[in-house]
Design a protein around this motif. Structure first.
Motif, short mmCIF file in Angstrom:
data_model
loop_
_atom_site.label_atom_id
_atom_site.label_comp_id
_atom_site.label_asym_id
_atom_site.label_seq_id
_atom_site.Cartn_x
_atom_site.Cartn_y
_atom_site.Cartn_z
N GLY A 111 -9.00 0.83 12.85
CA GLY A 111 -9.10 1.18 12.01
C GLY A 111 -9.25 0.26 11.39
O GLY A 111 -9.92 -0.17 10.01
N SER A 112 -8.56 -0.83 11.17
CA SER A 112 -8.43 -2.28 10.23
C SER A 112 -7.81 -3.57 10.96
O SER A 112 -6.86 -3.69 11.58
CB SER A 112 -7.97 -1.24 8.89
OG SER A 112 -7.13 -2.74 8.57
N ILE A 113 -8.39 -4.82 10.12
CA ILE A 113 -7.60 -5.98 11.24
C ILE A 113 -7.20 -6.49 9.02
O ILE A 113 -7.22 -6.77 8.46
CB ILE A 113 -8.08 -7.47 11.59
CG1 ILE A 113 -9.09 -6.78 10.92
CG2 ILE A 113 -8.18 -6.11 12.52
CD1 ILE A 113 -10.10 -8.46 11.91
N GLY A 114 -5.49 -7.07 9.09
CA GLY A 114 -5.20 -7.24 7.43
C GLY A 114 -3.93 -8.32 7.46
O GLY A 114 -3.48 -8.70 8.90
N ALA A 115 -3.69 -8.69 6.58
CA ALA A 115 -2.84 -9.32 6.12
C ALA A 115 -2.20 -8.85 4.71
O ALA A 115 -2.45 -8.37 3.90
CB ALA A 115 -3.28 -11.49 5.67
N GLU A 116 -0.75 -9.41 5.01
CA GLU A 116 -0.08 -8.45 3.89
C GLU A 116 1.08 -9.69 3.19
O GLU A 116 1.70 -10.42 4.62
CB GLU A 116 0.87 -7.43 4.12
CG GLU A 116 1.51 -7.11 5.37
CD GLU A 116 2.21 -5.53 5.61
OE1 GLU A 116 1.36 -4.86 5.37
OE2 GLU A 116 3.42 -5.44 5.59
N TYR A 117 1.30 -9.44 1.70
CA TYR A 117 1.98 -10.73 1.42
C TYR A 117 3.05 -9.40 0.71
O TYR A 117 2.54 -8.56 -0.18
CB TYR A 117 1.48 -11.54 0.95
CG TYR A 117 2.81 -12.83 0.46
CD1 TYR A 117 3.52 -13.54 1.13
CD2 TYR A 117 2.35 -12.26 -1.32
CE1 TYR A 117 3.23 -14.86 0.40
CE2 TYR A 117 3.93 -13.12 -1.55
CZ TYR A 117 4.16 -14.62 -1.05
OH TYR A 117 5.57 -15.88 -1.02
N ALA A 118 4.96 -10.06 0.90
CA ALA A 118 5.91 -8.77 0.16
C ALA A 118 6.22 -9.56 -1.25
O ALA A 118 6.15 -10.53 -1.33
CB ALA A 118 6.90 -8.85 0.44
N LEU A 119 5.44 -8.79 -1.78
CA LEU A 119 5.51 -9.45 -3.75
C LEU A 119 6.79 -9.34 -4.49
O LEU A 119 7.65 -10.74 -4.69
CB LEU A 119 4.30 -9.21 -4.60
CG LEU A 119 3.37 -9.05 -4.51
CD1 LEU A 119 2.13 -8.13 -5.29
CD2 LEU A 119 2.51 -10.87 -4.64
N THR A 120 7.29 -8.47 -3.62
CA THR A 120 9.12 -8.05 -4.79
C THR A 120 9.49 -7.43 -2.62
O THR A 120 8.33 -6.81 -1.69
CB THR A 120 9.26 -7.18 -5.35
OG1 THR A 120 8.91 -5.81 -5.08
CG2 THR A 120 8.27 -7.99 -6.26
N PRO A 121 10.51 -6.53 -2.61
CA PRO A 121 10.84 -6.22 -0.68
C PRO A 121 10.50 -4.81 -1.27
O PRO A 121 10.06 -4.66 0.04
CB PRO A 121 12.70 -5.87 -1.48
CG PRO A 121 13.34 -6.93 -2.13
CD PRO A 121 11.64 -7.07 -3.23
N ASN A 122 9.93 -4.64 -2.39
CA ASN A 122 9.08 -2.77 -2.47
C ASN A 122 7.96 -2.88 -2.61
O ASN A 122 7.13 -1.64 -2.20
CB ASN A 122 10.20 -2.35 -3.33
CG ASN A 122 11.27 -1.59 -2.77
OD1 ASN A 122 12.53 -2.41 -3.28
ND2 ASN A 122 11.70 -0.31 -2.39
N LEU A 123 7.64 -3.82 -3.58
CA LEU A 123 5.56 -4.58 -3.74
C LEU A 123 4.90 -5.06 -2.95
O LEU A 123 5.70 -6.24 -2.82
CB LEU A 123 5.73 -4.42 -4.52
CG LEU A 123 3.80 -4.32 -5.80
CD1 LEU A 123 3.90 -2.60 -5.71
CD2 LEU A 123 4.51 -4.49 -6.97
N VAL A 124 4.01 -4.68 -1.86
CA VAL A 124 3.71 -5.23 -1.03
C VAL A 124 1.33 -5.72 -1.26
O VAL A 124 0.61 -4.32 -1.12
CB VAL A 124 3.18 -4.58 0.48
CG1 VAL A 124 2.68 -5.71 1.38
CG2 VAL A 124 4.93 -5.07 1.29
N GLY A 125 1.27 -6.37 -1.24
CA GLY A 125 0.03 -7.06 -1.21
C GLY A 125 -0.84 -7.15 -0.61
O GLY A 125 0.24 -8.00 0.54
N SER A 126 -2.70 -6.75 0.06
CA SER A 126 -2.90 -6.99 0.98
C SER A 126 -4.28 -7.61 1.15
O SER A 126 -4.77 -6.57 -0.01
CB SER A 126 -2.15 -5.77 2.55
OG SER A 126 -2.81 -4.55 2.05
N LEU A 127 -4.70 -7.83 1.94
CA LEU A 127 -6.14 -7.76 2.56
C LEU A 127 -6.24 -7.63 3.64
O LEU A 127 -6.67 -7.80 4.65
CB LEU A 127 -6.71 -9.77 2.51
CG LEU A 127 -7.94 -9.65 2.60
CD1 LEU A 127 -9.25 -8.84 1.16
CD2 LEU A 127 -8.01 -11.20 2.72
N ASP A 128 -7.42 -6.18 3.55
CA ASP A 128 -7.93 -5.85 4.75
C ASP A 128 -9.07 -5.36 5.12
O ASP A 128 -9.64 -5.19 3.86
CB ASP A 128 -7.35 -3.83 4.77
CG ASP A 128 -6.05 -3.70 4.83
OD1 ASP A 128 -4.57 -4.69 5.31
OD2 ASP A 128 -5.26 -2.93 3.94
#
Length: 186
Positions: free
Chosen positions: A145-162
């Motif tokens: 279904g997906s491959i991607g990368a994520e980056y934790a902006l804060t401990p609870n908020l995450v940005g990702s590219l999928d």
């Protein structure tokens, strides 16, 4: 005096542990990007084929461990307008999915991700004719279904590219989506 500081130390340790383990537990997210569609050979030749569109997705999931979890979601894969010798097909594509998720943390903020999904895709027509009926319909797929990368902006908020692959969304249409996402861990 010592007895009064013990509860404060315990609370501080628990709060620190909760922040350190924000990658475990429930989350919700949204994504914006573009969909890409491939059309298998039709009996009629194409004069113009719309292969890209703006797309959005919403999803919710639960990370059982920092490495494994589950997710459900909906993707609006955009409008379709294709012109063929037999006529014009206008419609839209969408997908619903249930996925097992995998996550490989590379450090405390950056991780690589993947999903194995069971997807239900469908393409609906607002304008078509009998010669183009194979472009509409629905299909179930088991897919990477997906491959991607994520980056934790804060401990609870995450940005990702999928890069999400939904497989066949009709008898003749295969769809994928590249998206920038934002999800929040509770």
């Amino acid at each position: 005096m010592l007895n009064k500081s013990i509860p404060a130390v315990i609370l501080l340790m628990l709060a620190n542990a909760a922040c350190a383990d924000a990658s475990v537990g429930p989350y919700v997210g949204v994504g914006l990007g573009g969909s890409f569609r491939d059309y298998d050979a039709l009996a009629t030749s194409a004069n113009h084929t719309d292969k890209r569109a703006a797309a959005q997705k919403i999803y919710a999931g639960y990370r059982i461990t920092p490495h494994w979890g589950a997710e459900v979601g909906y993707a609006n894969l955009g409008r379709i307008e294709n012109t063929y010798a037999a006529g014009t097909f206008k419609g839209r594509a969408e997908a619903f999915y249930v996925a097992g998720t995998g996550r490989l943390p590379l450090n405390d903020r950056f991780a690589l991700t993947a999903k194995l999904a069971l997807a239900y895709g469908r393409t609906t027509a607002s304008r078509s004719n009998a010669a183009l009926d194979e472009l509409k319909g629905n299909k179930k797929n088991l897919t990477l279904g997906s491959i991607g990368a994520e980056y934790a902006l804060t401990p609870n908020l995450v940005g990702s590219l999928d890069l999400d692959r939904y497989g066949m969304v009709s008898k003749k249409t295969e769809a994928s989506m590249l998206s920038v996402n934002l999800h929040y861990h509770f």
